[in-house]
Design a protein around this motif. Structure first.
Motif, mmCIF file in Angstrom:
data_model
loop_
_atom_site.group_PDB
_atom_site.id
_atom_site.type_symbol
_atom_site.label_atom_id
_atom_site.label_comp_id
_atom_site.label_asym_id
_atom_site.label_seq_id
_atom_site.Cartn_x
_atom_site.Cartn_y
_atom_site.Cartn_z
ATOM 1 N N GLY A 1 0.848 -1.187 0.000
ATOM 2 C CA GLY A 1 0.000 0.000 0.000
ATOM 3 C C GLY A 1 0.881 1.233 0.000
ATOM 4 N N ALA A 2 0.238 2.390 0.051
ATOM 5 C CA ALA A 2 0.997 3.638 0.144
ATOM 6 C C ALA A 2 0.387 4.453 1.283
ATOM 7 N N TYR A 3 0.979 5.590 1.583
ATOM 8 C CA TYR A 3 0.461 6.428 2.674
ATOM 9 C C TYR A 3 -0.790 7.143 2.193
ATOM 10 N N LYS A 4 -1.926 6.719 2.744
ATOM 11 C CA LYS A 4 -3.203 7.137 2.167
ATOM 12 C C LYS A 4 -3.527 8.615 2.343
ATOM 13 N N ASN A 5 -2.889 9.238 3.330
ATOM 14 C CA ASN A 5 -3.191 10.659 3.544
ATOM 15 C C ASN A 5 -2.303 11.591 2.733
ATOM 16 N N LEU A 6 -1.374 10.991 1.980
ATOM 17 C CA LEU A 6 -0.536 11.820 1.094
ATOM 18 C C LEU A 6 -1.154 11.800 -0.300
ATOM 19 N N PHE B 1 8.290 12.100 -1.337
ATOM 20 C CA PHE B 1 8.812 11.519 -0.099
ATOM 21 C C PHE B 1 9.758 10.359 -0.409
ATOM 22 N N GLU C 1 2.976 13.775 -3.464
ATOM 23 C CA GLU C 1 3.686 13.852 -2.176
ATOM 24 C C GLU C 1 4.367 12.521 -1.867
ATOM 25 N N TYR C 2 3.700 11.431 -2.211
ATOM 26 C CA TYR C 2 4.272 10.102 -1.974
ATOM 27 C C TYR C 2 5.554 9.924 -2.796
#
Lengths: 239, 434
Positions: free
Chosen positions: A86-91, A99, A95-96
């Motif tokens: 998965g990835a960072y859902k709030n980014l 990062f 932005e992902y």
């Protein structure tokens, strides 16, 4: 020089032997596929190559660097995409990528260059500025693949890169991998999709119960078993 | 940009979700509403719950009793009924809960030295909740004491003319002094104790909330990274793994610090509402004496307490970090909180019931070994000038934090992060690795 060289690789979890003495190598610029039934040690092997797990015995060298003794150096030349990651859902998608580019490259201008490249590879266009939690599975997977290859690793390790994707998304990802390999990037892929394996890979390693059963080109394997169907080769090898 | 700042910014973005902000805002609102409602309800019920008085004596004494009782804050409502049953069942008194009957012939009985009595009747509603019944009991106790003093004065004026009744009633009144570290002040002990308790129960509740919230936050963050496999991506990157640990802890600590401010704000509203209704006036009256006794917290004292709370939060974060790493998945976080909750509950509740200064070495050892205890005890220690124990507490907590962080960094650097699972009763079993 081999991109990857594995000798006598063993991984034990207590009494359970997940990998029981693997030997194979991957040439630079090659797409090598590791195939086998579920739970036979494919992901464990990929994690050991990615320096996330340490081998119980044996050795792994990536472009001549030992994954235990020179783990940090190995991490600078590889990129690993876990299965169903998965990835960072709030980014947002961008932005992902920003990062991850900074995490892997540690240099602002190189990171910006990688993000521009990754943004193009992902094919997400304006959706890159939306939060990842709004993405479909296919969009998220394309973003993750872009993340994995945007830093131009010498060896990209992809665990089930197209698992659960529809035909169009799967095709686009396979095409991207093929194009990148043509440009010189080495790929080690794990997959259950034999059609995908046949389309992508130069050579295949079939493993079962932590051991390598066969390792050759798809054509050679089919010829060896006297069939035109790679799936039949797989079934006869693993049963 | 510094790589640490890149990591920190991402951690904060991931932690500071709209849902979290909403739940914090809701929590502050709940505290505020409860505090305000309790305060206004208490004031409102104090005004409406007056005492219905049936004066059947109609004498000089009964008039003096009514004047004395009415001099307090309790309103008296005269009633024309002559028996209690009729008064209590009368529609105009249906909302009243307290009744007083001054019997006929009361003045004559007192003058002749014969015992008599004032009759208080309370209507007790079985289904009533809240503080209403307790406040009614307190009102009757106060009013009956005023009436007894006035009746006593009336009897003394007649039996011992020439001497002031107050002198006869208490010719040698007791005066209370409290001595703290050689400083003596005339103040009742009950007032000092009341003030100290009001200061030291507000604070630990807030710290308790912050610790649980921040621990839950970091455990969820790590378990989510494991479950989403974003952690595997980070672990395969050329980042120093210790930096991953520190950036996660720092982000959680920053959010926790922000939340502590928000909680303290909410709790202050809550407690001010409660204490205004209950014992705020008593504590305020003792203020100057307490200041002279040194039982107040200075700015330096507050800073010391803040530091103690900070290292307490860091300790809990580092322990939660380890527990988060051992969690199977996000669903098991609740169960994984147990090893943190148990010492936290012990260190929060036991000092409320046990005097640690006189407790046995076993209990003392257990409680002081728990790092959180030092933060819970810090306000009282600062108030009583025991700065050394606060400083030692901070040093101990910092040492525990260092041990936990080192352990976390070690776990983060090895296979254990992906292969080790702590299975508590009720958690789902899952294969350690594929």
């Amino acid at each position: 020089m081999d991109a990857l060289n594995i000798r006598g690789l063993v991984k034990k979890y207590g009494d359970f032997e997940a990998v029981a003495g693997l030997d194979f190598s991957v040439r630079e610029g090659e797409i090598f596929a590791l195939v086998g039934p579920n739970g036979v040690g494919k992901s464990t092997t990929l994690k050991m190559i990615s320096t996330i797990l340490t081998p119980t015995a044996g050795s792994i060298s990536v472009f001549g660097l030992d994954t235990v003794a020179a783990a940090h150096a190995v991490r600078s030349v590889i990129s690993y995409l876990p299965e169903e990651a998965g990835a960072y859902k709030n980014l947002t998608g961008r932005e992902y990528l920003d990062f991850m580019a900074m995490v892997f490259l540690r240099d602002k201008s190189r990171a910006a260059e990688a993000v521009a490249y990754g943004a193009g590879l992902s094919g997400l266009g304006a959706r890159l500025d939306d939060k990842i939690k709004t993405y479909s599975k296919g969009m998220a997977r394309k973003l993750l693949l872009a993340r994995a290859v945007m830093i131009k690793p010498r060896l990209a390790i992809l665990d089930e890169p197209t698992s659960g994707l529809d035909i169009v998304n799967g095709y686009e990802i396979r095409k991207t991998i093929k194009d990148l390999a043509a440009g010189g990037m080495t790929f080690l892929i794990s997959s259950h999709n034999m059609a995908e394996i046949e389309f992508l890979s130069g050579r295949i390693g079939v493993i079962n119960k932590g051991r390598l059963l066969a390792c050759d080109t798809p054509a050679a394997l089919k010829s060896q078993f006297g069939t035109e169907d790679l799936e039949e080769v797989f079934v006869r090898l693993t049963q | 940009m510094n790589i640490f700042m890149v990591l920190l910014r991402k951690e904060i973005k991931e932690l500071l979700t709209r849902q979290l902000l909403f739940s914090i805002a809701a929590m502050i609102l709940v505290f505020y509403v409860i505090g305000k409602s309790v305060g206004s309800h208490s004031r409102a019920s104090g005004a409406s719950n007056s005492i219905v008085v049936m004066d059947l004596d109609r004498s000089e004494l009964s008039a003096r009793l009514l004047a004395a009782m009415g001099g307090g804050k309790t309103p008296l409502k005269p009633s024309a009924f002559t028996d209690i049953e009729s008064a209590m069942s009368a529609p105009e008194h249906s909302g009243e809960s307290s009744f007083l009957v001054i019997p006929a012939g009361l003045a004559r009985s007192v003058e002749e030295g014969r015992p008599s009595r004032l009759e208080f009747y309370s209507r007790f509603r079985k289904r009533a909740s809240g503080l209403g019944a307790a406040m009614a009991a307190s009102r009757i106790r106060k009013v009956s004491s005023l009436a007894a003093a006035e009746a006593s004065s009336y009897a003394l004026e007649r039996k011992a003319p020439g001497l002031p009744p107050s002198f006869l009633r208490d010719p040698a009144p007791a005066v209370e002094f409290v001595v703290v570290d050689g400083r003596t002040e005339q103040v009742p002990l009950a007032q000092v104790v009341g003030f100290m308790q009001s200061q030291s129960y507000f604070f630990p509740i807030a710290v308790f909330f912050i610790v649980i919230l921040s621990a839950q936050m970091i455990m969820t963050a790590i378990a989510t990274e494991k479950e989403n496999k974003t952690l595997e991506t980070l672990l395969s990157s050329p980042l120093d793994r210790r930096m991953l640990v520190v950036s996660k802890l720092t982000a959680a600590a920053i959010i926790a610090a922000g939340l502590s401010g928000a909680y303290l704000l909410g709790m202050r509203s809550f407690m001010s509402g409660i204490t205004a209704a209950a014992e705020g006036a008593t504590a305020a009256a003792a203020g100057p004496a307490l200041a002279k006794l040194g039982l107040v917290i200075t700015t330096q004292g507050y800073l010391l307490i803040g530091l103690s709370v900070l290292v307490c939060i860091l300790c809990s974060l580092s322990l939660a970090f380890i527990l988060g790493m051992l969690a199977e998945d996000v669903k098991s976080i609740q169960a994984m909180l147990v090893p943190l909750m148990m010492p936290l509950m012990l260190s929060y509740l036991m000092p409320i019931f046990i005097d640690l200064s006189t407790a046995g070495w076993g209990i003392k050892g257990l409680l002081y070994a728990i790092p959180f205890t030092h933060a819970f005890l810090a306000p009282r220690a600062v108030m009583t000038g025991d700065i050394a124990s606060v400083v030692w507490g901070i040093i101990y907590q910092a040492a525990v934090f260092a041990v936990f962080v080192t352990l976390a960094a070690r776990l983060f650097s090895g296979d254990a992060l992906l292969t080790l699972r702590l299975r508590l009763p009720g958690t789902r079993r899952k294969a350690a690795a594929q």
